[in-house]
Write a protein that holds these residues in place. Structure first.
Motif, PDB file in Angstrom:
ATOM      1  N   SER A  47       0.850  -1.141   0.076  1.00 22.99           N
ATOM      2  CA  SER A  47      -0.095   0.257  -0.039  1.00 22.99           C
ATOM      3  C   SER A  47       0.958   1.100   0.325  1.00 22.99           C
ATOM      4  N   PRO A  48       0.501   2.201  -0.857  1.00 22.94           N
ATOM      5  CA  PRO A  48       1.247   3.132  -1.002  1.00 22.94           C
ATOM      6  C   PRO A  48       1.385   4.617   0.327  1.00 22.94           C
ATOM      7  N   ASP A  49      -0.047   3.690   0.796  1.00 21.50           N
ATOM      8  CA  ASP A  49      -0.228   5.556   2.186  1.00 21.50           C
ATOM      9  C   ASP A  49       0.182   4.581   3.805  1.00 21.50           C
ATOM     10  N   GLY A  50       0.993   3.842   3.078  1.00 20.69           N
ATOM     11  CA  GLY A  50       1.757   3.380   4.247  1.00 20.69           C
ATOM     12  C   GLY A  50       0.792   2.280   5.531  1.00 20.69           C
ATOM     13  N   THR A  51      -0.037   2.150   4.764  1.00 19.28           N
ATOM     14  CA  THR A  51      -0.467   0.677   5.931  1.00 19.28           C
ATOM     15  C   THR A  51       0.311  -0.748   6.568  1.00 19.28           C
ATOM     16  N   GLY A  52       1.399  -0.321   5.742  1.00 17.96           N
ATOM     17  CA  GLY A  52       2.379  -1.808   6.003  1.00 17.96           C
ATOM     18  C   GLY A  52       3.120  -1.183   6.951  1.00 17.96           C
ATOM     19  N   GLU A  53       3.870   0.057   7.056  1.00 17.11           N
ATOM     20  CA  GLU A  53       4.094   0.036   7.493  1.00 17.11           C
ATOM     21  C   GLU A  53       3.605   0.467   8.929  1.00 17.11           C
ATOM     22  N   ILE A  54       2.332   1.023   9.373  1.00 16.11           N
ATOM     23  CA  ILE A  54       1.238   0.649  10.743  1.00 16.11           C
ATOM     24  C   ILE A  54       1.404  -0.381  11.430  1.00 16.11           C
ATOM     25  N   VAL A  55       1.074  -1.018  10.375  1.00 18.61           N
ATOM     26  CA  VAL A  55       0.634  -3.202  10.576  1.00 18.61           C
ATOM     27  C   VAL A  55       2.378  -3.394  12.097  1.00 18.61           C
ATOM     28  N   GLU A  56       3.285  -3.129  10.526  1.00 19.24           N
ATOM     29  CA  GLU A  56       4.863  -3.690  11.311  1.00 19.24           C
ATOM     30  C   GLU A  56       5.125  -3.180  12.637  1.00 19.24           C
ATOM     31  N   LYS A  57       5.049  -1.709  12.555  1.00 19.58           N
ATOM     32  CA  LYS A  57       5.407  -0.895  14.071  1.00 19.58           C
ATOM     33  C   LYS A  57       4.508  -2.225  15.120  1.00 19.58           C
ATOM     34  N   ALA A  59       3.275  -5.064  14.318  1.00 15.99           N
ATOM     35  CA  ALA A  59       3.534  -6.482  15.116  1.00 15.99           C
ATOM     36  C   ALA A  59       4.605  -6.362  16.169  1.00 15.99           C
ATOM     37  N   LEU A  60       5.871  -5.175  16.093  1.00 16.20           N
ATOM     38  CA  LEU A  60       7.194  -5.232  16.949  1.00 16.20           C
ATOM     39  C   LEU A  60       6.680  -5.482  17.751  1.00 16.20           C
ATOM     40  N   GLN A  61       5.240  -4.707  18.985  1.00 19.66           N
ATOM     41  CA  GLN A  61       4.766  -4.695  19.812  1.00 19.66           C
ATOM     42  C   GLN A  61       4.038  -5.554  19.887  1.00 19.66           C
ATOM     43  N   ASN A  62       3.475  -7.022  19.291  1.00 16.73           N
ATOM     44  CA  ASN A  62       2.295  -7.581  19.981  1.00 16.73           C
ATOM     45  C   ASN A  62       2.438  -9.178  19.567  1.00 16.73           C
ATOM     46  N   SER A  63       2.990 -10.328  19.419  1.00 14.38           N
ATOM     47  CA  SER A  63       3.493 -11.217  18.754  1.00 14.38           C
ATOM     48  C   SER A  63       2.415 -11.915  18.463  1.00 14.38           C
ATOM     49  N   LYS A  64       0.978 -11.709  18.670  1.00 15.37           N
ATOM     50  CA  LYS A  64       0.202 -11.728  17.878  1.00 15.37           C
ATOM     51  C   LYS A  64       0.094 -11.681  16.924  1.00 15.37           C
ATOM     52  N   ILE A  65       0.516 -10.407  16.219  1.00 17.95           N
ATOM     53  CA  ILE A  65       0.258  -9.599  15.205  1.00 17.95           C
ATOM     54  C   ILE A  65       1.648 -10.015  13.803  1.00 17.95           C
ATOM     55  N   HIS A  66       0.945 -10.518  12.177  1.00 17.67           N
ATOM     56  CA  HIS A  66       1.913 -10.724  11.733  1.00 17.67           C
ATOM     57  C   HIS A  66       1.816 -10.326  10.123  1.00 17.67           C
ATOM     58  N   LEU A  67       2.524  -9.768   9.733  1.00 18.70           N
ATOM     59  CA  LEU A  67       2.830  -9.399   8.229  1.00 18.70           C
ATOM     60  C   LEU A  67       3.390  -9.971   7.405  1.00 18.70           C
ATOM     61  N   ILE A  68       2.876 -10.216   5.895  1.00 15.96           N
ATOM     62  CA  ILE A  68       3.739 -10.721   4.523  1.00 15.96           C
ATOM     63  C   ILE A  68       3.245  -8.985   4.004  1.00 15.96           C
ATOM     64  N   LYS A  69       4.083  -9.367   2.921  1.00 12.48           N
ATOM     65  CA  LYS A  69       3.672  -8.344   1.108  1.00 12.48           C
ATOM     66  C   LYS A  69       3.438  -9.381   0.181  1.00 12.48           C
ATOM     67  N   ASN A  70       2.055  -8.502  -0.212  1.00 13.11           N
ATOM     68  CA  ASN A  70       2.002  -9.393  -1.826  1.00 13.11           C
ATOM     69  C   ASN A  70       1.982  -8.614  -2.372  1.00 13.11           C
ATOM     70  N   ASN A  71       2.411  -8.478  -3.976  1.00 13.28           N
ATOM     71  CA  ASN A  71       2.598  -8.176  -4.829  1.00 13.28           C
ATOM     72  C   ASN A  71       1.284  -6.666  -5.860  1.00 13.28           C
ATOM     73  N   ASN A  72       0.687  -6.715  -5.289  1.00 10.00           N
ATOM     74  CA  ASN A  72      -1.008  -5.875  -5.390  1.00 10.00           C
ATOM     75  C   ASN A  72      -1.431  -6.938  -6.839  1.00 10.00           C
TER      76      ASN A  72
END
Length: 247
Positions: A47-57, A59-72
Motif C-alpha cells: 500500500s502506497p499510503d503506509g498501511t504496511g508500515e503501520i502494521v509493522e510497528k 507487530a513489533l509490540q504484539n507477537s499475535k500480529i504478523h505481516l507479509i507483503k503481496n505484489n498488488n
C-alpha cells in the motif's frame, strides 16, 4: 486449536490500527470460551499510503500480529498467499477471512468460531440468511449486483444450498484447504470467494451460515471494480462447464 484472521489490505491506513485493536479486544474472551489461540495476519499489497508500515510497528509490540507483503495482485492472490503462510509457516488449524474496514464486526468473530468448534468445516458470515442484512443506503445497482451475484453463483456454479456465496467473512479449517490446489483457482477478484467455496464443497466440507449485518465502510474506498464483476461471471460459467463435464 489455532485460528488465524487474515486481513488483505490495500490503502487502509485510516482503518487498520483501529481494526486490529478492535479484534485484539475480543481475543481474550474468545480464547477463554473456545480454548483457541488467535492471531492476525495482514497481507498488504504494498500500500502506497503506509498501511504496511503501520502494521509493522504494531507487530513489533504484539507477537499475535504478523505481516507479509503481496505484489498488488488482487484479493484472491492475497488470500492464497495468506492461506499458504497460515498452513506452512504459522501452522494454523483455522483461517478467517475478514475485511479490515469494519464492514465485518470483530464482535461476530466468536459467532463463526463457535460453529467451527461444533464441527463445521466452512462457516460463512451470511448477509442473505434469516437475520442477516445489507446496508439500507446501498445504491440500487450495488444491491442488485450483490443479490443477483449470489443467485448467479448459486445456480450457475451449482452451490444452491448456500445463500451467500460471495461473503468475505468466513472461517475455514485448514484441513479443507490442504485438499485444494490453491494455485489453480485463477481468481483475482471477489470471484475467489465463490471458487474456494465451490472447491471446498467438492471436498465434502460441511458448510454453515451465520447471519451477520454487513456495514458500509466509513473510511477509504471500495475495491470492487467492473473487472471483478466480469471475472465473477466468467468463473461461474467455468465452474458450470466443469460440473457438466463430470456428468
Amino acid at each position: 486449536m489455532k485460528a488465524l484472521i487474515i486481513l488483505p489490505t490495500y490503502n487502509e491506513k485510516d482503518n487498520i490500527e483501529k481494526f486490529i485493536n478492535a479484534l485484539l479486544a475480543e481475543f481474550e474472551g474468545i480464547e477463554q470460551e473456545l480454548a483457541m489461540d488467535l492471531n492476525i495476519l495482514v497481507v498488504d499489497d504494498y500500500s502506497p499510503d503506509g498501511t504496511g508500515e503501520i502494521v509493522e510497528k504494531i507487530a513489533l509490540q504484539n507477537s499475535k500480529i504478523h505481516l507479509i507483503k503481496n505484489n498488488n495482485r488482487g484479493l484472491g492472490n492475497a488470500y492464497i498467499k495468506g492461506f499458504k503462510h497460515a498452513i506452512n509457516v504459522l501452522d494454523a488449524d483455522v483461517v478467517m477471512e475478514m475485511d479490515s474496514d469494519f464492514s465485518h464486526s470483530p464482535k461476530d468473530v466468536i459467532r463463526l468460531l463457535r460453529e467451527i468448534k461444533k464441527g463445521n468445516d466452512f462457516v460463512i458470515g451470511s448477509r442473505y440468511v434469516r437475520g442477516g442484512s445489507i446496508p439500507k443506503n446501498w445504491s440500487y445497482f450495488r444491491k442488485l449486483n450483490s443479490y443477483y451475484g449470489n443467485v448467479f453463483a448459486r445456480y450457475i456454479a451449482g452451490i444452491v444450498p448456500v445463500k451467500d456465496c460471495t461473503s468475505g467473512f468466513r472461517a475455514i479449517k485448514t484441513s479443507v484447504l490442504k485438499k485444494i490446489d490453491l494455485d489453480q483457482l485463477n481468481a483475482n477478484g471477489y470471484s475467489f470467494q465463490m471458487k474456494i467455496l465451490y472447491e471446498s464443497v467438492q471436498e465434502a466440507a460441511q458448510v454453515f451460515e451465520v447471519p451477520i449485518h454487513f456495514i458500509d465502510r466509513e473510511f477509504g474506498d471500495s475495491k470492487l471494480s467492473f473487472k471483478d464483476i466480469i471475472e465473477f461471471m466468467q468463473n461461474s460459467f467455468v465452474i458450470m462447464l466443469k460440473r457438466n463435464w463430470k456428468y
